[in-house]
Structures are given as structure tokens and as C-alpha cells.
Design a protein around this motif. Structure first.
Motif, PDB file in Angstrom:
ATOM      1  N   VAL A  14      62.276  48.539  15.732  1.00  0.00           N
ATOM      2  CA  VAL A  14      62.932  47.231  15.848  1.00  0.00           C
ATOM      3  C   VAL A  14      61.958  46.114  15.476  1.00  0.00           C
ATOM      4  CG1 VAL A  14      64.035  45.594  17.423  1.00  0.00           C
ATOM      5  CG2 VAL A  14      64.645  48.019  17.525  1.00  0.00           C
ATOM      6  N   ILE A  15      60.724  46.191  15.942  1.00  0.00           N
ATOM      7  CA  ILE A  15      59.733  45.152  15.628  1.00  0.00           C
ATOM      8  C   ILE A  15      59.444  45.108  14.127  1.00  0.00           C
ATOM      9  CG2 ILE A  15      57.297  44.506  15.894  1.00  0.00           C
ATOM     10  CD1 ILE A  15      57.578  45.426  18.855  1.00  0.00           C
ATOM     11  N   ILE A  16      59.211  46.266  13.519  1.00  0.00           N
ATOM     12  CA  ILE A  16      58.929  46.308  12.078  1.00  0.00           C
ATOM     13  C   ILE A  16      60.134  45.805  11.288  1.00  0.00           C
ATOM     14  CG2 ILE A  16      58.480  47.849  10.120  1.00  0.00           C
ATOM     15  CD1 ILE A  16      56.810  49.565  12.160  1.00  0.00           C
ATOM     16  N   ASP A  17      61.320  46.215  11.700  1.00  0.00           N
ATOM     17  CA  ASP A  17      62.543  45.776  11.024  1.00  0.00           C
ATOM     18  C   ASP A  17      62.678  44.257  11.094  1.00  0.00           C
ATOM     19  OD1 ASP A  17      65.321  46.176   9.896  1.00  0.00           O
ATOM     20  OD2 ASP A  17      65.819  45.285  11.836  1.00  0.00           O
ATOM     21  N   GLN A  18      62.564  43.710  12.285  1.00  0.00           N
ATOM     22  CA  GLN A  18      62.744  42.269  12.456  1.00  0.00           C
ATOM     23  C   GLN A  18      61.621  41.476  11.786  1.00  0.00           C
ATOM     24  OE1 GLN A  18      65.535  40.566  13.961  1.00  0.00           O
ATOM     25  NE2 GLN A  18      66.205  42.600  13.333  1.00  0.00           N
ATOM     26  N   TRP A  19      60.398  41.963  11.857  1.00  0.00           N
ATOM     27  CA  TRP A  19      59.288  41.282  11.202  1.00  0.00           C
ATOM     28  C   TRP A  19      59.491  41.278   9.686  1.00  0.00           C
ATOM     29  CZ3 TRP A  19      55.926  42.839   7.440  1.00  0.00           C
ATOM     30  CH2 TRP A  19      54.941  41.913   7.102  1.00  0.00           C
ATOM     31  N   LEU A  61      82.306  40.526  14.306  1.00  0.00           N
ATOM     32  CA  LEU A  61      82.610  40.942  15.679  1.00  0.00           C
ATOM     33  C   LEU A  61      82.837  42.443  15.758  1.00  0.00           C
ATOM     34  CD1 LEU A  61      83.045  40.120  18.599  1.00  0.00           C
ATOM     35  CD2 LEU A  61      85.459  39.721  18.064  1.00  0.00           C
ATOM     36  N   PHE A  62      83.534  43.000  14.786  1.00  0.00           N
ATOM     37  CA  PHE A  62      83.784  44.443  14.743  1.00  0.00           C
ATOM     38  C   PHE A  62      82.464  45.210  14.743  1.00  0.00           C
ATOM     39  CE2 PHE A  62      84.148  48.250  12.042  1.00  0.00           C
ATOM     40  CZ  PHE A  62      85.034  49.000  12.808  1.00  0.00           C
ATOM     41  N   PHE A  63      81.538  44.812  13.867  1.00  0.00           N
ATOM     42  CA  PHE A  63      80.249  45.513  13.772  1.00  0.00           C
ATOM     43  C   PHE A  63      79.415  45.354  15.035  1.00  0.00           C
ATOM     44  CE2 PHE A  63      80.944  44.988   9.085  1.00  0.00           C
ATOM     45  CZ  PHE A  63      81.107  46.335   8.823  1.00  0.00           C
ATOM     46  N   ILE A  64      79.457  44.184  15.628  1.00  0.00           N
ATOM     47  CA  ILE A  64      78.702  43.964  16.867  1.00  0.00           C
ATOM     48  C   ILE A  64      79.265  44.837  17.981  1.00  0.00           C
ATOM     49  CG2 ILE A  64      78.191  42.270  18.679  1.00  0.00           C
ATOM     50  CD1 ILE A  64      78.018  40.149  16.412  1.00  0.00           C
ATOM     51  N   GLY A 101      68.420  46.864  15.430  1.00  0.00           N
ATOM     52  CA  GLY A 101      67.837  45.955  14.446  1.00  0.00           C
ATOM     53  C   GLY A 101      68.902  45.223  13.641  1.00  0.00           C
ATOM     54  N   ASN A 102      69.921  45.945  13.199  1.00  0.00           N
ATOM     55  CA  ASN A 102      70.978  45.307  12.418  1.00  0.00           C
ATOM     56  C   ASN A 102      71.897  44.446  13.279  1.00  0.00           C
ATOM     57  OD1 ASN A 102      70.154  46.134   9.888  1.00  0.00           O
ATOM     58  ND2 ASN A 102      71.433  47.952   9.870  1.00  0.00           N
ATOM     59  N   VAL A 103      72.138  44.848  14.523  1.00  0.00           N
ATOM     60  CA  VAL A 103      73.014  44.032  15.377  1.00  0.00           C
ATOM     61  C   VAL A 103      72.323  42.721  15.755  1.00  0.00           C
ATOM     62  CG1 VAL A 103      72.559  44.780  17.767  1.00  0.00           C
ATOM     63  CG2 VAL A 103      74.862  44.268  17.066  1.00  0.00           C
ATOM     64  N   ILE A 104      71.020  42.731  15.863  1.00  0.00           N
ATOM     65  CA  ILE A 104      70.288  41.474  16.114  1.00  0.00           C
ATOM     66  C   ILE A 104      70.587  40.492  14.981  1.00  0.00           C
ATOM     67  CG2 ILE A 104      67.991  40.413  16.174  1.00  0.00           C
ATOM     68  CD1 ILE A 104      67.054  42.960  17.716  1.00  0.00           C
ATOM     69  N   ASP A 105      70.528  40.971  13.733  1.00  0.00           N
ATOM     70  CA  ASP A 105      70.845  40.113  12.584  1.00  0.00           C
ATOM     71  C   ASP A 105      72.269  39.579  12.674  1.00  0.00           C
ATOM     72  OD1 ASP A 105      68.400  40.952  11.662  1.00  0.00           O
ATOM     73  OD2 ASP A 105      69.133  41.687   9.740  1.00  0.00           O
ATOM     74  N   ARG A 106      73.201  40.458  12.966  1.00  0.00           N
ATOM     75  CA  ARG A 106      74.619  40.061  12.995  1.00  0.00           C
ATOM     76  C   ARG A 106      74.874  39.017  14.083  1.00  0.00           C
ATOM     77  NH1 ARG A 106      77.157  43.164   9.442  1.00  0.00           N
ATOM     78  NH2 ARG A 106      76.471  45.296   9.178  1.00  0.00           N
ATOM     79  N   GLN A 108      72.629  36.898  15.330  1.00  0.00           N
ATOM     80  CA  GLN A 108      71.935  35.652  14.991  1.00  0.00           C
ATOM     81  C   GLN A 108      72.590  34.901  13.835  1.00  0.00           C
ATOM     82  OE1 GLN A 108      67.882  36.901  14.294  1.00  0.00           O
ATOM     83  NE2 GLN A 108      67.322  36.594  16.433  1.00  0.00           N
ATOM     84  N   THR A 109      72.993  35.629  12.786  1.00  0.00           N
ATOM     85  CA  THR A 109      73.437  34.946  11.565  1.00  0.00           C
ATOM     86  C   THR A 109      74.797  35.389  11.043  1.00  0.00           C
ATOM     87  OG1 THR A 109      72.408  36.559  10.074  1.00  0.00           O
ATOM     88  CG2 THR A 109      71.029  34.718  10.815  1.00  0.00           C
ATOM     89  N   GLY A 110      75.289  36.535  11.494  1.00  0.00           N
ATOM     90  CA  GLY A 110      76.524  37.067  10.926  1.00  0.00           C
ATOM     91  C   GLY A 110      76.278  37.966   9.727  1.00  0.00           C
ATOM     92  N   TYR A 111      75.039  38.045   9.277  1.00  0.00           N
ATOM     93  CA  TYR A 111      74.665  38.858   8.122  1.00  0.00           C
ATOM     94  C   TYR A 111      73.551  39.823   8.516  1.00  0.00           C
ATOM     95  CZ  TYR A 111      76.875  35.130   5.422  1.00  0.00           C
ATOM     96  OH  TYR A 111      77.762  34.232   4.923  1.00  0.00           O
TER      97      TYR A 111
END
Length: 154
Positions: A14-19, A61-64, A101-106, A108-111
């Protein structure tokens, strides 16, 4: 594999992904592409509103919800994976960390920020690598590793 080690691997993913996503966002503009190996591998900044291959675009919302349900199920069922199924435990940990990692993006930004571009495959990120590797570990375990007798039907 000890749970502490699996947790450390998941946190590291998660850290490497987000960084890496933060770095791409701070150094590039969406759509910008930097060739690493011309016509073979580029770093391309893509904002992906969908899933793999861009399917189900703009279903944030579906993905989250799907990711949170999956993370809940993984948390609940992880303790039921036999201790000697190390590869499955690793796979499930990788799957969970990639999904997180991907849900954090969704959230925060929707992408989802993607950037590894091999030109013959859709652009992807570190979380996607963890998800695919995790699924591969789980499938390999289910197909090739015999279950202990206490888990088999009579």
C-alpha cells in the motif's frame, strides 16, 4: 508465513503503491508519457475511472462498495486459511493490499492512477500488480496444493 510478516508485506504494498502514484501525479500531467524503452515500455499518467480495461467507467460507488466488501470478507476468512497454505495467505494479503491501494484512490479522487504502460496492455499500477499476483497465488494453491484431510468432504 507469520501474520506479522504478511501484514508488513501488505502495508509495504500500500505504501509503495500510494507513494508511486503520488510521485507520478506530482511530476506529470494526465496523458503525459515518458518512454523508458521506446515503443515498448513507457511511464504514462492515466486517470482510470473504471476497472481493468476501463470497463464500468464512472461507477465509483460500486467499486468502493465491492472493494470494502471484499476486504471485509478477506479479514473474516483469513483466519480460516490453514497455516501451511502460505502461498494462499500471501496471495490473499497481496489481493487485499492491492484492493486497498486502488480504493484509496477512488475515495480520494474517483479515479485510479495508472502509469505502467507496456503499449500492448492497458496501463496499470503497483496495486494492480499486487492484485494479479495475489489472484495467481490463490489459484495456484487451489489447483495444485492438496487440502489437508480435515478440510476435505467425506
Amino acid at each position: 508465513m507469520p501474520r506479522v510478516l504478511l501484514a508488513a508485506i501488505a502495508v509495504a504494498v500500500v505504501i509503495i503503491d500510494q507513494w508511486s502514484k503520488h510521485y507520478i501525479q506530482s511530476q506529470m500531467l494526465p496523458g503525459m508519457s515518458i518512454p523508458v524503452i521506446e515503443n515498448m515500455f513507457h511511464i504514462t499518467y492515466v486517470l482510470n475511472p473504471g476497472a481493468a480495461f476501463g470497463i464500468l467507467e464512472n461507477q465509483r460507488l460500486f467499486f468502493i462498495v465491492i472493494a470494502l466488501v471484499m476486504l471485509g470478507l478477506i479479514t473474516y476468512f483469513f483466519s480460516h486459511i490453514p497455516d501451511n497454505f502460505r502461498l494462499m495467505r500471501l496471495g490473499v494479503s497481496l489481493l487485499a493490499s492491492g484492493a486497498l491501494g486502488n480504493v484509496i484512490d477512488r475515495v480520494q479522487t474517483g479515479y485510479v492512477v495508472d502509469f505502467f504502460d507496456f503499449r500492448i496492455w492497458p496501463v496499470f499500477n503497483v496495486a494492480d500488480i499486487a492484485i494479479v499476483t495475489g489472484v495467481g497465488c490463490v489459484i495456484y494453491t487451489l489447483v495444485f496444493i492438496p487440502f489437508p484431510a480435515e478440510y476435505q468432504e467425506n
